[in-house]
Design an enzyme around this catalytic site. Structure first.
Site, mmCIF file in Angstrom:
data_model
loop_
_atom_site.group_PDB
_atom_site.id
_atom_site.type_symbol
_atom_site.label_atom_id
_atom_site.label_comp_id
_atom_site.label_asym_id
_atom_site.label_seq_id
_atom_site.Cartn_x
_atom_site.Cartn_y
_atom_site.Cartn_z
ATOM 1 N N ASN A 210 0.843 -1.194 0.000
ATOM 2 C CA ASN A 210 0.000 0.000 0.000
ATOM 3 C C ASN A 210 0.879 1.244 0.000
ATOM 4 O O ASN A 210 2.109 1.147 -0.057
ATOM 5 C CB ASN A 210 -0.944 -0.017 1.206
ATOM 6 C CG ASN A 210 -0.185 -0.187 2.510
ATOM 7 O OD1 ASN A 210 0.609 0.662 2.902
ATOM 8 N ND2 ASN A 210 -0.415 -1.311 3.181
ATOM 9 N N ASP A 279 -4.681 -6.585 4.458
ATOM 10 C CA ASP A 279 -5.830 -7.381 4.898
ATOM 11 C C ASP A 279 -5.825 -8.770 4.283
ATOM 12 O O ASP A 279 -6.414 -9.706 4.835
ATOM 13 C CB ASP A 279 -7.134 -6.665 4.519
ATOM 14 C CG ASP A 279 -7.298 -5.359 5.266
ATOM 15 O OD1 ASP A 279 -6.924 -5.304 6.451
ATOM 16 O OD2 ASP A 279 -7.790 -4.377 4.667
ATOM 17 N N LYS A 289 10.041 -16.406 -10.283
ATOM 18 C CA LYS A 289 9.268 -15.348 -10.931
ATOM 19 C C LYS A 289 8.169 -15.951 -11.805
ATOM 20 O O LYS A 289 8.403 -16.861 -12.599
ATOM 21 C CB LYS A 289 10.190 -14.487 -11.790
ATOM 22 C CG LYS A 289 9.472 -13.374 -12.532
ATOM 23 C CD LYS A 289 10.444 -12.578 -13.390
ATOM 24 C CE LYS A 289 9.694 -11.537 -14.214
ATOM 25 N NZ LYS A 289 10.609 -10.767 -15.087
ATOM 26 N N PHE A 323 -5.428 2.945 14.489
ATOM 27 C CA PHE A 323 -5.645 3.971 13.470
ATOM 28 C C PHE A 323 -6.721 3.504 12.502
ATOM 29 O O PHE A 323 -6.826 2.304 12.209
ATOM 30 C CB PHE A 323 -4.354 4.250 12.698
ATOM 31 C CG PHE A 323 -3.511 5.347 13.288
ATOM 32 C CD1 PHE A 323 -3.373 6.556 12.640
ATOM 33 C CD2 PHE A 323 -2.879 5.161 14.510
ATOM 34 C CE1 PHE A 323 -2.602 7.573 13.186
ATOM 35 C CE2 PHE A 323 -2.116 6.164 15.065
ATOM 36 C CZ PHE A 323 -1.970 7.387 14.397
ATOM 37 N N LYS A 337 -14.710 0.401 14.598
ATOM 38 C CA LYS A 337 -13.409 -0.258 14.739
ATOM 39 C C LYS A 337 -12.952 -0.257 16.188
ATOM 40 O O LYS A 337 -12.426 -1.262 16.691
ATOM 41 C CB LYS A 337 -12.376 0.457 13.855
ATOM 42 C CG LYS A 337 -11.034 -0.249 13.763
ATOM 43 C CD LYS A 337 -10.155 0.405 12.702
ATOM 44 C CE LYS A 337 -8.875 -0.392 12.473
ATOM 45 N NZ LYS A 337 -8.050 0.192 11.385
ATOM 46 N N LYS A 341 -12.544 -3.925 18.119
ATOM 47 C CA LYS A 341 -11.167 -4.346 18.355
ATOM 48 C C LYS A 341 -10.676 -4.002 19.755
ATOM 49 O O LYS A 341 -9.480 -4.122 20.053
ATOM 50 C CB LYS A 341 -10.262 -3.755 17.270
ATOM 51 C CG LYS A 341 -10.755 -4.187 15.873
ATOM 52 C CD LYS A 341 -9.812 -3.866 14.766
ATOM 53 C CE LYS A 341 -10.385 -4.363 13.436
ATOM 54 N NZ LYS A 341 -9.472 -4.156 12.304
#
Length: 407
Positions: A210, A279, A289, A323, A337, A341
């Site tokens: 990301n 995730d 490869k 976060f 969240k 959590k």
């Protein structure tokens, strides 16, 4: 800041013109400011300007000894509570890193035993040059503190990183550092922070990841360190240099990050999960490869273990902060969240907002607890944001330890 003596070193870059505003604001904050200018700095702004603003003589020449009872650069270095070099050119940073002393500023820096803060300003290609990067790393290893340059319009015409941080931000950084010397709200605490993005490999040369740069996590680690904590930074893929003075644990995948955090969790007082963890990961990872074949390639993914939720379920004495990076409906998703959590606090930001997304030097956040929004912060630097998050956490942890109700 009254009674505190600061040496302001101004070097020869176009950003030297900001030295006037910086000097003025330091004086307004209560500092006794003594300015040293390099020969190059005097090409951009006059010593008379800084003398008028600081109300002290300005030093430009090592051999211009005005008081026969002292050696000026030694006397200044001995009296200083802090030395601030702003702007700092690549040349001055190189001198500092290599111990050169060929002018008044570099000679005084070599004699100084007080904390030193450097605010670089230069062209982006100069700032990214391997020699400059290495010099900064070397100085950081010697406990020199850096105020990162900002991204914006540079004098050369580029729009990139390299612009001197604004005087207000520099003065806030300096003032906070001076206060932290007397008050360290996280002294004796063990803090674990995750930063950056994780990597889930498809084959030896390709992976899923990301846009996380690690900047927010690094700012949190630096702030926790300055607040007196013993900091461990578990870091994935990042585009920035980690802060000095913290223990580094480098990981790649979500599973490696989970294992690194769990290994240290029982001994930790405060955990801040600022990393952007994948995730999903590929069900199959090729040893070689993957060769191109056909018009399409179908990847099968499986969920990774939710690190934050795992920590919430295992929590005993730990204070846990997560976060939530969203692109809309921030309040609803952040509160959901936090509850699912078992977090003590959630820091939410809408990454679709300008200045609040990945890779930026700023952030716009909201801090939530079980009752809702604790604090909503406007656009500010990630370091200032980190300081506020840590201040809220330290205050609430102290209340919990004393048995008082958090209000």
């Amino acid at each position: 800041m009254k009674g505190k003596t600061i040496i302001l070193g101004i070097t020869g870059g176009i950003a030297a013109y900001k030295g006037a505003a910086l000097c003025s604001k330091l004086v307004q904050a209560g500092f006794d400011v003594h300015v040293i200018m390099t020969e190059g700095a005097c090409q951009f702004i006059t010593p008379l300007t800084l003398q008028t603003l600081s109300r002290n003589p300005v030093y430009t020449d090592t051999f211009d000894e005005r008081d026969p009872s002292v050696v000026s650069h030694i006397d200044l270095a001995d009296r200083a509570d802090l030395v601030l070099v702003a702007p700092a050119t690549a040349n001055t940073i190189a001198k500092m890193a290599n111990g050169l002393a060929d002018d008044m500023l570099s000679t005084t820096l070599l004699a100084a035993t007080c904390p030193i803060i450097v605010a670089p300003a230069m062209n982006v290609h100069m700032y990214d040059h391997p020699a400059v990067i290495r010099n900064i790393q070397l100085l950081a290893e010697r406990s020199v503190r850096f105020i990162e340059p900002e991204t914006g319009q540079l004098a050369c015409g580029y729009v990139a990183k390299g612009r001197l941080a604004e005087p207000e931000s520099i003065v806030a950084f300096v003032s906070d550092m001076m206060r932290e010397g007397a008050h360290k709200p996280l002294a004796g605490k063990k803090v674990l922070i995750t930063a950056g993005g994780t990597i889930e490999r498809l084959d030896p040369v390709r992976y899923l990841t990301n846009d996380s740069s690690g900047k927010m996590g690094f700012a949190l680690a630096a702030s926790a360190r300055d607040s007196g904590a013993e900091v461990t930074l578990v870091m994935g893929r990042t585009s920035e240099l980690p802060p000095d003075g913290v223990a580094l644990v480098r990981v790649e995948s979500a599973q490696e990050m989970l294992e690194a955090v769990l290994e240290r969790y029982a001994q930790t007082d405060l955990v801040i999960k600022s990393a952007a963890v994948a995730d999903y990961r590929p069900v199959f990872r090729a040893d070689k490869k993957i060769k191109k074949s056909g018009e399409r390639l179908v990847l099968e993914l499986e969920k990774t273990t939710d690190i934050l939720q795992t920590l919430g379920e295992l929590k005993t004495k730990q204070y846990l902060i997560g976060f939530a990076a969203e692109t809309g409906d921030l309040d609803r998703y952040a509160m959901d969240k936090l509850q699912r959590k078992h977090c003590d606090l959630i820091v939410g930001n809408d990454v679709s907002q300008a200045g609040a997304g990945f890779n930026s030097d700023t952030n716009i956040i909201r801090i939530y607890d079980k009752a809702g929004i604790v604090e909503s912060l406007p656009l500010m630097s990630k370091l200032e944001t980190a300081r506020r998050i840590l201040a809220v956490a330290a205050e609430r942890m102290a209340h919990l330890e004393s048995g008082k109700e958090v209000r």
